[in-house]
Write a protein that holds these residues in place. Structure first.
Motif, PDB file in Angstrom:
ATOM      1  N   ILE A   1      -7.268  -2.069 -12.457  1.00 24.01           N
ATOM      2  CA  ILE A   1      -6.793  -3.302 -11.838  1.00 24.01           C
ATOM      3  C   ILE A   1      -5.574  -3.839 -12.574  1.00 24.01           C
ATOM      4  O   ILE A   1      -5.595  -4.002 -13.783  1.00 24.01           O
TER       5      ILE A   1
ATOM      6  N   TYR B   1      -9.270 -10.646  -9.003  1.00 26.25           N
ATOM      7  CA  TYR B   1      -9.419  -9.598  -8.001  1.00 26.25           C
ATOM      8  C   TYR B   1     -10.795  -9.697  -7.353  1.00 26.25           C
ATOM      9  O   TYR B   1     -10.921  -9.574  -6.134  1.00 26.25           O
TER      10      TYR B   1
ATOM     11  N   LEU C   1      -6.008  -2.052  -1.753  1.00 28.56           N
ATOM     12  CA  LEU C   1      -5.029  -1.549  -2.713  1.00 28.56           C
ATOM     13  C   LEU C   1      -4.024  -2.624  -3.109  1.00 28.56           C
ATOM     14  O   LEU C   1      -3.672  -2.762  -4.276  1.00 28.56           O
ATOM     15  N   ARG C   2      -3.565  -3.388  -2.125  1.00 29.63           N
ATOM     16  CA  ARG C   2      -2.548  -4.423  -2.375  1.00 29.63           C
ATOM     17  C   ARG C   2      -3.130  -5.678  -3.007  1.00 29.63           C
ATOM     18  O   ARG C   2      -2.403  -6.460  -3.618  1.00 29.63           O
ATOM     19  N   GLY C   3      -4.428  -5.895  -2.822  1.00 30.21           N
ATOM     20  CA  GLY C   3      -5.056  -7.091  -3.383  1.00 30.21           C
ATOM     21  C   GLY C   3      -4.400  -8.360  -2.868  1.00 30.21           C
ATOM     22  O   GLY C   3      -3.948  -8.425  -1.726  1.00 30.21           O
ATOM     23  N   ASP C   4      -4.288  -9.359  -3.730  1.00 32.93           N
ATOM     24  CA  ASP C   4      -3.651 -10.615  -3.324  1.00 32.93           C
ATOM     25  C   ASP C   4      -2.167 -10.633  -3.688  1.00 32.93           C
ATOM     26  O   ASP C   4      -1.509 -11.664  -3.612  1.00 32.93           O
TER      27      ASP C   4
ATOM     28  N   TRP D   1     -10.733 -12.567  -5.008  1.00 29.63           N
ATOM     29  CA  TRP D   1      -9.995 -12.215  -3.788  1.00 29.63           C
ATOM     30  C   TRP D   1     -10.857 -11.336  -2.883  1.00 29.63           C
ATOM     31  O   TRP D   1     -10.889 -11.547  -1.666  1.00 29.63           O
TER      32      TRP D   1
ATOM     33  N   LYS E   1      -5.467  -2.778   2.405  1.00 29.54           N
ATOM     34  CA  LYS E   1      -5.560  -4.178   1.990  1.00 29.54           C
ATOM     35  C   LYS E   1      -6.136  -4.296   0.580  1.00 29.54           C
ATOM     36  O   LYS E   1      -5.656  -5.066  -0.244  1.00 29.54           O
TER      37      LYS E   1
ATOM     38  N   ASN F   1      -2.960  -9.607  -8.172  1.00 27.99           N
ATOM     39  CA  ASN F   1      -4.112  -8.870  -8.703  1.00 27.99           C
ATOM     40  C   ASN F   1      -4.422  -7.753  -7.720  1.00 27.99           C
ATOM     41  O   ASN F   1      -4.891  -8.011  -6.616  1.00 27.99           O
ATOM     42  N   LYS F   2      -4.133  -6.538  -8.131  1.00 22.34           N
ATOM     43  CA  LYS F   2      -4.227  -5.384  -7.220  1.00 22.34           C
ATOM     44  C   LYS F   2      -4.600  -4.155  -8.024  1.00 22.34           C
ATOM     45  O   LYS F   2      -4.729  -4.205  -9.242  1.00 22.34           O
TER      46      LYS F   2
END
Length: 124
Positions: A34, A41, A70-73, A44, A68, A76-77
């Motif tokens: 992460i 994360y 993978l991209r996180g917010d 999210w 989605k 935080n991804k």
């Protein structure tokens, strides 16, 4: 005070997170995958209704929701070079199954009144 892991990640004490222990524990073991805060994360993931390992597995198995995750917010991804490791860990994760076995009652051993004559106290 000591609160459950998911509760400690809540911004407000009055708001309870819906993470199960298995998801919290799993993400803790995958923290190196992460980019950003693992706690954020997790928060999210909860915001998009991924609050259990079963839901995380389902989301990872679907292409749109996988992208989605993978991209996180945005902040935080998942780290790009760790995506395969994270995906493998999710798909190979098996929750521990707790098997409850009934406690056997200990029976009293059979004892005779007299080792020499087992019928000594019997009436004829």
């Amino acid at each position: 005070p000591s609160y459950p892991l998911a509760h400690r990640f809540s911004k407000s004490p009055g708001i309870k997170m819906k993470f199960d222990t298995a998801l919290s524990s799993f993400l803790k073991t995958q923290e190196e995958c992460i980019d950003g805060s693992m706690q954020e994360y997790m928060r999210w993931l909860n915001s998009i209704d991924i609050n259990s390992m079963a839901r995380l597995k389902l989301a990872v198995s679907k292409p749109k929701s996988y992208q989605k995750i993978l991209r996180g917010d945005g902040k935080n991804k998942l780290l790009i070079f760790m995506i395969d490791d994270f995906t493998d860990a999710v798909m190979n994760h098996e929750e521990a199954v707790v098997v409850h076995t009934p406690t056997l009652q200990r029976k009293r051993p059979f004892t005779r009144t007299s080792p020499a004559d087992p019928f000594k106290n019997w009436e004829s």
